[in-house]
Design a protein around this motif. Structure first.
Motif, mmCIF file in Angstrom:
data_model
loop_
_atom_site.group_PDB
_atom_site.id
_atom_site.type_symbol
_atom_site.label_atom_id
_atom_site.label_comp_id
_atom_site.label_asym_id
_atom_site.label_seq_id
_atom_site.Cartn_x
_atom_site.Cartn_y
_atom_site.Cartn_z
ATOM 1 N N GLU A 187 0.832 -1.200 0.000
ATOM 2 C CA GLU A 187 0.000 0.000 0.000
ATOM 3 C C GLU A 187 0.876 1.264 0.000
ATOM 4 O O GLU A 187 0.655 2.218 -0.743
ATOM 5 C CB GLU A 187 -0.869 -0.031 1.263
ATOM 6 C CG GLU A 187 -1.984 0.949 1.284
ATOM 7 C CD GLU A 187 -2.923 0.644 2.448
ATOM 8 O OE1 GLU A 187 -4.123 0.694 2.226
ATOM 9 O OE2 GLU A 187 -2.433 0.352 3.554
ATOM 10 N N CYS A 202 2.435 1.790 -3.394
ATOM 11 C CA CYS A 202 1.440 2.323 -4.349
ATOM 12 C C CYS A 202 1.248 3.831 -4.122
ATOM 13 O O CYS A 202 1.131 4.605 -5.076
ATOM 14 C CB CYS A 202 0.094 1.627 -4.169
ATOM 15 S SG CYS A 202 0.067 -0.080 -4.701
ATOM 16 N N ASN A 203 1.222 4.219 -2.857
ATOM 17 C CA ASN A 203 0.985 5.628 -2.536
ATOM 18 C C ASN A 203 2.204 6.510 -2.792
ATOM 19 O O ASN A 203 2.099 7.733 -2.773
ATOM 20 C CB ASN A 203 0.510 5.770 -1.089
ATOM 21 C CG ASN A 203 -0.904 5.233 -0.939
ATOM 22 O OD1 ASN A 203 -1.715 5.372 -1.849
ATOM 23 N ND2 ASN A 203 -1.194 4.592 0.166
ATOM 24 N N ILE A 256 4.905 0.241 -10.713
ATOM 25 C CA ILE A 256 5.536 -0.584 -9.683
ATOM 26 C C ILE A 256 5.767 -1.983 -10.241
ATOM 27 O O ILE A 256 4.908 -2.535 -10.942
ATOM 28 C CB ILE A 256 4.690 -0.628 -8.374
ATOM 29 C CG1 ILE A 256 5.389 -1.510 -7.331
ATOM 30 C CG2 ILE A 256 3.264 -1.091 -8.616
ATOM 31 C CD1 ILE A 256 4.800 -1.406 -5.926
ATOM 32 N N LEU A 295 -3.689 -3.587 -4.914
ATOM 33 C CA LEU A 295 -3.380 -2.679 -6.026
ATOM 34 C C LEU A 295 -4.632 -1.898 -6.429
ATOM 35 O O LEU A 295 -4.596 -0.669 -6.575
ATOM 36 C CB LEU A 295 -2.823 -3.474 -7.214
ATOM 37 C CG LEU A 295 -1.437 -4.099 -6.996
ATOM 38 C CD1 LEU A 295 -1.087 -5.049 -8.131
ATOM 39 C CD2 LEU A 295 -0.365 -3.030 -6.847
ATOM 40 N N ASN A 352 -5.727 0.738 -4.104
ATOM 41 C CA ASN A 352 -4.798 1.878 -4.049
ATOM 42 C C ASN A 352 -4.595 2.507 -5.427
ATOM 43 O O ASN A 352 -3.553 3.099 -5.707
ATOM 44 C CB ASN A 352 -3.488 1.448 -3.402
ATOM 45 C CG ASN A 352 -3.669 1.222 -1.912
ATOM 46 O OD1 ASN A 352 -3.694 2.172 -1.138
ATOM 47 N ND2 ASN A 352 -3.877 -0.024 -1.521
ATOM 48 N N CYS A 384 -4.221 1.417 -8.469
ATOM 49 C CA CYS A 384 -3.246 0.907 -9.439
ATOM 50 C C CYS A 384 -3.906 -0.194 -10.261
ATOM 51 O O CYS A 384 -4.691 -0.987 -9.730
ATOM 52 C CB CYS A 384 -2.026 0.334 -8.728
ATOM 53 S SG CYS A 384 -1.012 1.599 -7.928
ATOM 54 N N CYS A 441 -3.333 -3.515 -12.832
ATOM 55 C CA CYS A 441 -2.324 -4.519 -13.178
ATOM 56 C C CYS A 441 -2.048 -4.477 -14.681
ATOM 57 O O CYS A 441 -2.966 -4.546 -15.485
ATOM 58 C CB CYS A 441 -2.819 -5.908 -12.768
ATOM 59 S SG CYS A 441 -1.632 -7.195 -13.142
ATOM 60 N N ALA A 501 2.319 -3.018 -12.128
ATOM 61 C CA ALA A 501 1.060 -2.269 -12.019
ATOM 62 C C ALA A 501 1.358 -0.786 -12.198
ATOM 63 O O ALA A 501 2.499 -0.344 -12.052
ATOM 64 C CB ALA A 501 0.408 -2.525 -10.670
ATOM 65 N N GLN A 502 0.305 -0.056 -12.538
ATOM 66 C CA GLN A 502 0.482 1.373 -12.841
ATOM 67 C C GLN A 502 -0.570 2.205 -12.118
ATOM 68 O O GLN A 502 -1.756 1.845 -12.099
ATOM 69 C CB GLN A 502 0.352 1.579 -14.355
ATOM 70 C CG GLN A 502 0.691 2.985 -14.812
ATOM 71 C CD GLN A 502 1.077 3.001 -16.282
ATOM 72 O OE1 GLN A 502 0.573 2.190 -17.071
ATOM 73 N NE2 GLN A 502 1.922 3.939 -16.666
ATOM 74 N N LYS A 503 -0.122 3.304 -11.539
ATOM 75 C CA LYS A 503 -1.025 4.214 -10.829
ATOM 76 C C LYS A 503 -1.929 4.890 -11.845
ATOM 77 O O LYS A 503 -1.451 5.442 -12.852
ATOM 78 C CB LYS A 503 -0.181 5.274 -10.110
ATOM 79 C CG LYS A 503 -0.944 6.144 -9.132
ATOM 80 C CD LYS A 503 -1.287 5.337 -7.885
ATOM 81 C CE LYS A 503 -1.831 6.199 -6.782
ATOM 82 N NZ LYS A 503 -0.743 6.726 -5.937
#
Ligand code: SAM
Length: 203
Positions: free
Chosen positions: A124, A127-128, A136, A172, A175, A177, A179, A196-198
């Protein structure tokens, strides 16, 4: 196993790790796949970077301003000798408080050592620490549920824990994100890597 005990074991094999992994291509294809998803090549950090700095080298060559973090003093001391220009943090990922936002965060074969109850807060936190569209890459144990296993590596006992892929995908999503890639890259070994991508807010 508590992170300080994991650190003590990695301190003992830090020199071996550097010699063995300095020119290793292990995980590099996966890192390059993660880099392809990035929109911005700003700051990057390698979590649990070890003593070789092999991910740091690729990230720097690709144009990221790169940092490294590891709980093992010996790992970081050795990494600094190879990469004097890089900012390194001797930190436990569980207690580290990120001060910046990153375009890319890698955690290759590091967070899988965390105690089970530390997995969710750590992922978490990572991700933040991503900027919008930040990427990530991390590895984890596969399967569909929580598990903890122990093993011996280079004469040292280590623990590995996982929430299962469904657990990590849930974190993910919660938060913000999405996959981009998930693969059992060493099947039938229970080793998974996730990119994974925000999600960037739409304007
Ligand atoms: C298997 S090695 C991988 C090193 C590097 N990522 C590589 O692939 O060459 C695991 C690394 O994670 C680090 N590590 C383990 N637990 C950690 C924690 N709680 N916080 C930060 N680093 C940790 C260890 O000290 C070790 O350097």
């Amino acid at each position: 196993m508590e992170p300080k005990n994991t650190a003590a074991r990695y301190n003992r094999i830090a020199q071996w790790w550097q010699t063995e992994h300095q020119n290793s291509s292990y995980g590099i294809t996966q890192l390059e796949r993660a880099i392809k998803f990035t929109v911005n090549k700003g700051l990057a950090i390698d979590i649990g970077c070890g003593s070789s700095g092999r991910f740091i080298k690729v990230l720097s060559q690709q144009g990221f301003q790169t940092e490294g973090l590891d709980i093992s003093v010996e790992m970081i001391d050795l990494a600094k000798h190879l990469h004097a220009e890089i900012t390194f943090y001797i930190e436990d990922i569980c207690t580290w408080i990120p001060q910046k936002l990153y375009s890319l965060i890698s955690a290759w074969d590091s967070t899988f050592h965390l105690p089970l109850d530390k997995q969710e807060p750590a992922i978490e936190k990572l991700c933040n620490a991503l900027e919008p569209n930040g990427v990530i890459l991390f590895t984890c144990g596969g399967g569909h549920t929580n598990s903890v296993v122990s093993g011996t590596f280079q004469g040292q006992d280590f623990d590995y824990s996982t929430l299962g892929v469904d657990g990590f995908l849930r974190i993910l999503i919660e938060n913000h994100c999405t996959c981009r890639h998930l693969e059992y890259d060493q099947y039938p070994e229970n080793h998974v890597y996730i990119i994974a991508q925000k999600i960037a807010p739409t304007s």
